[in-house]
Enzyme design. Structure first.
Site, PDB file in Angstrom:
ATOM      1  N   ASP A 244       4.109  -4.817  15.613  1.00  0.00           N
ATOM      2  CA  ASP A 244       2.711  -4.458  15.842  1.00  0.00           C
ATOM      3  C   ASP A 244       2.729  -3.128  16.598  1.00  0.00           C
ATOM      4  OD1 ASP A 244       0.167  -4.079  16.827  1.00  0.00           O
ATOM      5  OD2 ASP A 244      -0.175  -6.196  17.234  1.00  0.00           O
ATOM      6  N   VAL A 245       2.210  -2.065  15.985  1.00  0.00           N
ATOM      7  CA  VAL A 245       2.337  -0.737  16.599  1.00  0.00           C
ATOM      8  C   VAL A 245       1.506  -0.581  17.875  1.00  0.00           C
ATOM      9  CG1 VAL A 245       2.986   0.452  14.458  1.00  0.00           C
ATOM     10  CG2 VAL A 245       0.553   0.303  15.113  1.00  0.00           C
TER      11      VAL A 245
ATOM     12  N   PRO B 265      -4.075  12.592   3.525  1.00  0.00           N
ATOM     13  CA  PRO B 265      -4.379  12.222   2.131  1.00  0.00           C
ATOM     14  C   PRO B 265      -5.880  12.190   1.873  1.00  0.00           C
ATOM     15  CG  PRO B 265      -2.994  10.549   3.252  1.00  0.00           C
ATOM     16  CD  PRO B 265      -3.569  11.448   4.302  1.00  0.00           C
TER      17      PRO B 265
ATOM     18  N   LYS C  30      -8.278   9.368  13.357  1.00  0.00           N
ATOM     19  CA  LYS C  30      -7.367  10.227  12.585  1.00  0.00           C
ATOM     20  C   LYS C  30      -7.444  11.688  13.063  1.00  0.00           C
ATOM     21  CE  LYS C  30      -5.540   7.211   9.711  1.00  0.00           C
ATOM     22  NZ  LYS C  30      -4.089   6.984   9.619  1.00  0.00           N
TER      23      LYS C  30
ATOM     24  N   TYR D 130     -12.847   5.413  12.446  1.00  0.00           N
ATOM     25  CA  TYR D 130     -11.653   5.790  11.667  1.00  0.00           C
ATOM     26  C   TYR D 130     -11.456   7.311  11.673  1.00  0.00           C
ATOM     27  CZ  TYR D 130      -8.567   6.439   7.664  1.00  0.00           C
ATOM     28  OH  TYR D 130      -7.527   6.817   6.844  1.00  0.00           O
TER      29      TYR D 130
ATOM     30  N   GLY E 196       0.814  -1.217   0.000  1.00  0.00           N
ATOM     31  CA  GLY E 196       0.000   0.000   0.000  1.00  0.00           C
ATOM     32  C   GLY E 196       0.848   1.268   0.000  1.00  0.00           C
ATOM     33  N   ILE E 197       0.268   2.323   0.553  1.00  0.00           N
ATOM     34  CA  ILE E 197       0.937   3.627   0.519  1.00  0.00           C
ATOM     35  C   ILE E 197       2.241   3.596   1.320  1.00  0.00           C
ATOM     36  CG2 ILE E 197       0.695   6.063   1.126  1.00  0.00           C
ATOM     37  CD1 ILE E 197      -2.340   5.778   0.697  1.00  0.00           C
TER      38      ILE E 197
ATOM     39  N   ASN F 250       2.562   5.552   9.503  1.00  0.00           N
ATOM     40  CA  ASN F 250       1.592   5.242   8.437  1.00  0.00           C
ATOM     41  C   ASN F 250       0.657   4.071   8.767  1.00  0.00           C
ATOM     42  OD1 ASN F 250       0.831   5.131   5.367  1.00  0.00           O
ATOM     43  ND2 ASN F 250       1.567   3.065   5.869  1.00  0.00           N
TER      44      ASN F 250
ATOM     45  N   SER G  79      -5.922  11.914   7.677  1.00  0.00           N
ATOM     46  CA  SER G  79      -6.829  11.671   6.548  1.00  0.00           C
ATOM     47  C   SER G  79      -7.656  12.921   6.299  1.00  0.00           C
ATOM     48  CB  SER G  79      -7.765  10.512   6.903  1.00  0.00           C
ATOM     49  OG  SER G  79      -8.846  10.473   6.005  1.00  0.00           O
TER      50      SER G  79
END
Ligand SMILES: NC(=O)c1ccc[n+]([C@@H]2O[C@H](COP(=O)([O-])OP(=O)(O)OC[C@H]3O[C@@H](n4cnc5c(N)ncnc54)[C@H](O)[C@@H]3O)[C@@H](O)[C@H]2O)c1
Length: 252
Positions: free
Chosen positions: A61-62, A186, A160, A156, A17-18, A88, A143
């Site tokens: 694992d964050v 983004p 963010k 979500y 991904g990104i 990220n 986001s």
């Protein structure tokens, strides 16, 4: 010499991904890059090596602070520093879009644990290394949904929004140590897992195309100018800011 020669960057959620695109771009401008994820990072690391860049991968694992500390220690042991931290990793593409009335407490907590506490953990682990050197670049990924109020993903959007708030408060706590803290927000971006769900996510694809000033889909590469700027000395006097990269949909 390129703009990040001699610097070390950690990118979380970089297996695909990104995040994988961010890691490759930082390596392309000279950074030694540590790619971490709960998924296998081997392919993304190899892509950087194939380009002639320097990279290592690690499983992190964050949500686990000890794992985040080990991630930073590994970066320092491999490359001598942890100058740039890109937070990220997130629960995003895998999330089911649903009304807030159908979001259960466990799902809410999981999103917060990864998207918000995960960012806190990574910064808490990296900041002491940055402080030692009197220099650091923390780049949080939030986001554009936090400004536009996109529906059906309240956990979500809230997670963010908290990242954006942390950016501002941490900029003040860390500015005296020569560390900048900024956010990239983004817009809806056709990353690997989003592209794979294009039909299912048609509502969001169309919403973005209609709302943007620049009438095309957003690709991960569109984010790289902001990323490299915030990682480089060109942004050393910029902190506590959020750069929205979304083709001119949100203006704040
Ligand atoms: N694609 C978009 O439209 C968009 C828009 C705005 C913001 N973003 C943000 O950009 C970032 C990347 O987006 P993407 O589309 O590539 O998302 P993605 O969901 O495809 O990738 C997220 C990555 O984080 C990793 N991850 C998940 N939980 C983890 C954990 N506990 N520890 C470590 N790694 C973990 C995943 O394995 C995955 O590789 C995310 O922060 C996302 O919220 C994406």
């Amino acid at each position: 010499m390129t703009v990040l020669s001699g610097k070390t960057a950690i990118v979380t959620g970089a297996a695909q991904g990104i995040g994988a695109v961010y890691a490759r771009a930082l390596a392309a401008v000279g950074a030694k890059v540590c790619l971490s994820d709960i998924l296998d990072t081997a392919e993304a690391v190899q892509a950087i090596k194939d380009d002639g860049g320097e990279a290592i991968g690690m499983s992190t694992d964050v949500t686990d602070i000890a794992a985040c500390e080990a991630m930073v220690a590994k970066a320092v042991s491999a490359f001598g520093a942890a100058d740039i931290m890109v937070t990220n990793a997130a629960l995003f593409a895998a999330l089911e879009r649903r009304s807030f009335l159908e979001i259960g407490g466990d799902e809410w907590d999981k999103v917060m644990a990864i998207n918000t506490r995960g960012v806190f953990n990574c910064i808490k682990a990296a900041a002491p290394e940055m402080k030692k050197r009197g220099y650091g670049k923390i780049i949080n990924i939030s986001s554009s949904t936090i400004y536009s109020g996109v529906p059906l993903m309240l956990h979500y959007v809230a997670s963010k929004g908290a990242v954006d708030a942390m950016t501002k408060a941490l900029a003040r706590e860390l500015g005296g140590d020569g560390i900048t803290v900024n956010t990239i927000a983004p817009g809806f971006t056709m990353s690997d897992q989003i592209e794979a769900q294009r039909e299912k996510l048609e509502f969001y694809v169309n919403l973005s195309l209609t709302g943007r000033s620049i009438k095309r889909e957003q690709a991960p590469d569109d984010l790289l100018g902001a990323l490299v700027y915030l990682a480089s000395p060109a942004s050393d006097f910029v902190t506590g800011q959020a750069i929205v990269v979304d083709g001119g949909m949100v203006m704040h």
